[in-house]
Design a protein around this motif. Structure first.
Motif: not given
Length: 140
Positions: A76-92
């Protein structure tokens, strides 16, 4: 060069250390104080480093635990971004402060996770520094 290096600091740091390093860097690299042949850091970069670190310092000190083991974060600390193959989660990254330094894909969550009951955990490294963290999440 990251903002800590601009100010000659190594995290973790206190607000007082940031302010002191900022003043020292300004004096050391000010155009009126430096001979033209010396390599300097721009005053704009020093100001940006100071303002970024002083604003992030409270959050940084709360998030990062230095000691035995890996720091634990929740998905839940990560941001979520849709990509071609699904979802990517990222954080600073909590250490080097690189935006999107820590990334996870759905494949990482499915393939690399350890499971205990409905709880999962995966270990991931920042793409820019040597920090490894544990990311915990629950099955949906």
């Amino acid at each position: 060069m990251n903002y800590y290096e601009v100010l000659g600091l190594t995290p973790p740091v206190t607000e007082k250390e940031i302010r002191s390093a900022y003043k020292k860097a300004l004096l050391l690299h000010h155009p009126d104080k430096v001979k033209t042949s010396e390599k300097t850091i721009s005053i704009d970069l020093i100001n940006k480093a100071y303002h970024t670190l002083i604003n992030d310092n409270e959050e940084y000190q709360k998030q990062v635990i230095f000691g035995d083991g890996l720091d634990i974060f929740n998905l839940a600390d990560f941001e979520e971004k849709k990509i071609d193959d699904g979802v990517e989660f990222y954080m600073k990254c909590p250490r080097c402060r690189t935006e999107s330094g820590i990334k996870l894909t759905e494949d990482d969550l499915i393939g690399g996770a350890q499971q205990e009951n409905n709880e999962y955990e995966v270990i991931v490294q920042c793409g820019d520094c040597s920090l490894w963290i544990r990311v915990q999440y629950e099955e949906e």
